[in-house]
Design an enzyme around this catalytic site. Structure first.
Site, PDB file in Angstrom:
ATOM      1  N   GLU A  60       0.813  -1.220   0.000  1.00 20.82           N
ATOM      2  CA  GLU A  60       0.000   0.000   0.000  1.00 20.82           C
ATOM      3  C   GLU A  60       0.842   1.264   0.000  1.00 20.82           C
ATOM      4  O   GLU A  60       0.492   2.257  -0.646  1.00 20.82           O
ATOM      5  CB  GLU A  60      -0.948   0.006   1.203  1.00 20.82           C
ATOM      6  CG  GLU A  60      -2.154  -0.917   1.051  1.00 20.82           C
ATOM      7  CD  GLU A  60      -1.838  -2.385   1.215  1.00 20.82           C
ATOM      8  OE1 GLU A  60      -0.693  -2.727   1.606  1.00 20.82           O
ATOM      9  OE2 GLU A  60      -2.719  -3.218   0.950  1.00 20.82           O
ATOM     10  N   HIS A 127     -11.278  -5.358   9.091  1.00 23.72           N
ATOM     11  CA  HIS A 127     -12.001  -5.286   7.819  1.00 23.72           C
ATOM     12  C   HIS A 127     -13.291  -4.488   7.977  1.00 23.72           C
ATOM     13  O   HIS A 127     -14.231  -4.671   7.208  1.00 23.72           O
ATOM     14  CB  HIS A 127     -12.333  -6.691   7.296  1.00 23.72           C
ATOM     15  CG  HIS A 127     -11.133  -7.468   6.835  1.00 23.72           C
ATOM     16  ND1 HIS A 127     -10.280  -8.090   7.694  1.00 23.72           N
ATOM     17  CD2 HIS A 127     -10.640  -7.691   5.597  1.00 23.72           C
ATOM     18  CE1 HIS A 127      -9.310  -8.692   7.006  1.00 23.72           C
ATOM     19  NE2 HIS A 127      -9.506  -8.455   5.729  1.00 23.72           N
TER      20      HIS A 127
HETATM   21  C1  TPP Z   1      -1.298  -4.856   4.075  1.00 24.98           C
HETATM   22  C2  TPP Z   1      -2.386  -5.699   3.512  1.00 24.98           C
HETATM   23  N1  TPP Z   1      -2.891  -5.419   2.301  1.00 24.98           N
HETATM   24  C3  TPP Z   1      -3.894  -6.167   1.791  1.00 24.98           C
HETATM   25  C4  TPP Z   1      -4.421  -7.206   2.481  1.00 24.98           C
HETATM   26  C5  TPP Z   1      -5.581  -8.016   1.904  1.00 24.98           C
HETATM   27  N2  TPP Z   1      -5.182  -9.409   1.709  1.00 24.98           N
HETATM   28  C6  TPP Z   1      -5.457 -10.355   2.638  1.00 24.98           C
HETATM   29  S1  TPP Z   1      -4.791 -11.825   2.255  1.00 24.98           S
HETATM   30  C7  TPP Z   1      -4.191 -11.246   0.785  1.00 24.98           C
HETATM   31  C8  TPP Z   1      -3.405 -12.154  -0.088  1.00 24.98           C
HETATM   32  C9  TPP Z   1      -2.283 -12.750   0.680  1.00 24.98           C
HETATM   33  O1  TPP Z   1      -1.471 -13.518  -0.139  1.00 24.98           O
HETATM   34  P1  TPP Z   1      -0.225 -14.285   0.467  1.00 24.98           P
HETATM   35  O2  TPP Z   1       0.588 -13.375   1.302  1.00 24.98           O
HETATM   36  O3  TPP Z   1       0.453 -14.961  -0.659  1.00 24.98           O
HETATM   37  O4  TPP Z   1      -0.880 -15.329   1.461  1.00 24.98           O
HETATM   38  P2  TPP Z   1      -1.844 -16.564   1.111  1.00 24.98           P
HETATM   39  O5  TPP Z   1      -3.237 -16.064   1.224  1.00 24.98           O
HETATM   40  O6  TPP Z   1      -1.529 -17.024  -0.257  1.00 24.98           O
HETATM   41  O7  TPP Z   1      -1.528 -17.566   2.143  1.00 24.98           O
HETATM   42  C10 TPP Z   1      -4.499  -9.899   0.637  1.00 24.98           C
HETATM   43  C11 TPP Z   1      -4.134  -9.067  -0.531  1.00 24.98           C
HETATM   44  C12 TPP Z   1      -3.883  -7.449   3.753  1.00 24.98           C
HETATM   45  N3  TPP Z   1      -4.351  -8.435   4.539  1.00 24.98           N
HETATM   46  N4  TPP Z   1      -2.868  -6.696   4.238  1.00 24.98           N
END
Ligand code: TPP
Ligand code: MG
Lengths: 325, 344
Positions: A60, A127
């Site tokens: 972000e 959220h």
């Molecule tokens: C700083 C931030 N930005 C956006 C999000 C929204 N978000 C939650 S999970 C996710 C994807 C996470 O991907 P990854 O780190 O690869 O973990 P996975 O879900 O694949 O285990 C996003 C974009 C967040 N939780 N935190």
């Protein structure tokens, strides 16, 4: 005129501004082919291509910093945050970079940050946040928060064409809970113009976001049950906000309740209350009241969130208290 | 103490076969424990998915299905005094650290008796008595917290090691960088475990970073980095266990990238049609529970019948736990404001 939802109106507004203005680009997490976590950007990448609509890594702070860079070089970026809550990792760019740049250098920073906010669906502390007061506190930043589909679409046009950074707050609860008939072409809607949703004589509610709808419910219940008749002012734009409409409503009802979904202490309602106290003290028949969330994190369990979040029933009882003061 | 040969330098990937040849010896309980952790984690997730579809769970359900080996191996490799910061796919860390399945259901169902007393839901919990931090959603945010926790424990004379988990997507955040660099500068023994499950919500890893492997970043921080098969609990344990002992004795952070796959949508609301079926197939053939069961049979640790009865016992435990939690009350709304501040 077709009736469309709040989120459809935002999506339509995005299509319109991107068609009309080739300098508009849009990016964020999962906004491309996937269409965003809430599907507000569905189909945009298909029409405008990956050059103009693209997914970013999860970053972000860089997302906002990049927008500042783009905005100062002839583009009009729109950044979608997946949830408003995540902007806290980027506040530095907003406050210190976006908010000061024009003041320091005279270079405009036309960028829009779209931020889905609010609770009511058991999203828990991270959220559901309502962070408008933080943005409104920042010099150089404009803040809008539409409550209806038409306003969302119209304000989006205004936001994109504004030459300052705009935080465009969207309410997740409203996304699919509220519909409105929408004309073929958007209407110009400048910032700083409130909407008077209804006129009554007994008290004024000043509100915005999801609480507009709750207040309208409350006003209907109240007139049926007690005969009390309420004026409802939807601010729509928080910075700048519509001081004239507020003053006129205070003058005609002499009683004011401010309602918001965000925390109490130093919430945006404190600004409105202070403004009324400073400028309309002589018009008041009762103290200005605020109905807000309490000063605690947004809880997860539905029974806790029900207690936490203002709703029409709580607004009814706050209004009765105020009117019978 | 570890001997140097068991440590894979960052420029060589660890293959499952490298480690799987180590004899089991006296570690039988731990090996069986890992399988038990994975089974409990899997059955819990499966039940959560059903409860969500039945409307009992509000918010959303985010499952760890397919990634259980990582939590099972890394909790088996730790000690009670260690600190863990599980994330979205780490059900196995919670149960592997001894948090009860009953508490897991209480948490997801928002019960008054949940570890967060209904204040928070789903993955956002952790109990300090088990050395588990309660994550916030913001990705990357827990990494520096573990670094600080381990620094403090060590200052108090506890030889703790930290286990901090992050996804491929989370590795793009600023906090990821700041935390790892901080740990490097102060030689804090934290294992940064990157679960590369190929997707961050709908975004594939090519949209997230352009290094070949995320551990290619490790040398840039002055860290050793290791690649591991994230679906092979036994091999992973044989990598992490000596490494944890080594950094406990000679404090420094390290990075491990686990190759794995998110086998469900981001959440259960997500139909994940953006994931190529072939990719899922490839990892379905390497389901961590099957991989571990086969190893344990091949190495003579457990018979097929023993695995079957372990499976049934875990399923029974999960069934009992969810039924119990279903019958428990929600929090009392009058407690809404309790605990915003600590007692002065
Ligand atoms: C700083 C931030 N930005 C956006 C999000 C929204 N978000 C939650 S999970 C996710 C994807 C996470 O991907 P990854 O780190 O690869 O973990 P996975 O879900 O694949 O285990 C996003 C974009 C967040 N939780 N935190
Ligand atoms: Mg991932």
């Amino acid at each position: 005129m077709p009736e469309i939802t709040y989120i459809e109106a935002i999506r339509q507004g995005l299509f319109e501004v991107m068609r009309a203005h080739p300098d508009v680009v849009l990016y964020g997490e999962d906004v491309g082919a996937f269409g965003g976590a809430f599907k507000a950007t569905l189909g945009l990448q298909k029409e405008f291509g990956k050059e103009r609509v693209f997914d970013t890594p999860i970053c972000e702070s860089a997302m906002l910093g990049v927008a500042i860079g783009m905005a100062t070089q002839g583009l009009r970026p729109i950044v979608e945050l997946q949830f408003a809550d995540f902007i806290t990792t980027a506040l530095h760019q907003l406050l210190n970079n976006a908010g000061t740049l024009h003041y320091r250098t005279g270079v405009p920073v036309p960028m829009v940050i779209r931020a889905p906010c609010g609770g009511g669906f058991s999203g828990g502390p991270f959220h559901s946040e309502e962070l408008e007061a933080i943005f409104c506190h920042m010099p150089g930043i404009k803040v809008v928060y539409p409550a209806f589909p038409c306003d969302a679409r119209n304000l989006l046009h205004t936001a994109v064409m504004d030459n300052s950074p705009v935080v465009f707050l969207e309410n997740k609860y409203l996304y699919r809970h509220i519909k409105e008939a929408i004309p073929a072409k958007h209407d110009p809607l400048p910032f700083g113009k409130a909407r008077i949703c209804r006129n009554g004589r007994d008290a004024t509610v000043i509100t915005y976001g999801a609480m507009v709808n709750e207040t309208l419910h409350a006003a209907r219940d109240l007139i049926d049950d007690t005969g009390y008749d309420i004026t409802v002012v939807d601010l729509r734009s928080l910075k700048p906000y519509d001081k004239d409409t507020i003053m006129a409503a205070v003058a005609s009802t002499n009683r004011v309740l401010i309602v918001h979904e965000a925390w109490h202490t130093c919430g945006f309602g404190a600004e409105i209350a202070a403004h009324i106290a400073e400028n309309a003290f002589h018009l008041l028949d009762a103290p200005v009241r605020r109905l807000t969330a309490p000063d605690c994190p947004v809880p997860f369990a539905p029974v806790l969130e029900e207690r936490y979040r203002p709703n029409s029933a709580k607004i009814v009882s706050a209004l009765v208290d105020l009117i019978e003061y | 103490m570890t001997d140097a040969t068991s440590i894979t330098p960052s420029h060589r990937a660890l293959n499952a076969s490298d480690a799987a040849c180590t004899p089991v010896n006296g570690d039988k309980d731990r090996y069986v424990g890992m399988l038990r952790t994975m089974l409990r984690s899997r059955f819990t997730d499966e039940r959560l998915n059903r409860l969500y579809k039945q409307g009992h769970i509000t918010g959303g359900v985010y499952s760890s299905i397919g990634q259980e080996a990582i939590g099972a191996a890394t909790t088996a490799a730790g000690q009670p005094q260690d600190l863990y910061a599980p994330l979205i796919r780490n059900m196995a860390v919670h149960v592997g650290r001894g948090e009860t399945v009953l508490d897991v259901f209480r948490q997801w169902l928002g019960r008054g008796g949940s570890p967060t007393r209904g204040r928070d839901g789903n993955i956002h919990y952790g109990t300090f008595s088990h050395g588990v931090y309660a994550m916030i959603s913001h990705l990357g945010a827990m990494l520096p917290v573990v670094v600080g926790g381990v620094m403090a424990r060590r200052r108090l004379g506890v030889d703790a090691v930290g286990f901090a988990y992050i996804g491929d997507g989370g590795s793009s955040t600023g906090d990821f960088h700041e935390a790892i660099n901080f740990a490097a500068v102060f030689s804090v023994p934290v294992i940064f475990i990157i679960e590369n499950n190929k997707y961050a919500y709908s975004t594939p890893i090519a949209g997230q970073f352009r290094c070949e492997r995320l551990i290619d970043r490790a040398p840039g921080y002055g860290l050793e980095g290791f690649s591991a098969d994230g679906n092979d609990a036994l091999a992973l344990y044989r990598l992490v266990h000596p490494l944890a002992a080594d950094i406990r004795a000679k404090p420094r952070p390290i990075m491990i990238e686990c190759d794995t796959m998110r086998m469900r949508g981001h959440g259960e609301h997500d139909d994940f049609t953006y994931v190529p079926p072939k990719l899922l197939e490839r990892y379905r053939a390497r389901d961590p529970i099957a991989v571990a069961s086969n190893h344990l049979k091949a190495e003579g640790v457990l018979t097929a019948a023993e695995i079957e009865s372990l499976t049934q016992a875990c399923q029974a435990e999960v069934d009992l736990a969810y039924r119990t939690a279903m019958n428990e009350p929600p929090p009392n709304p009058d407690t809404l404001l309790d605990g915003v501040y600590a007692n002065a």
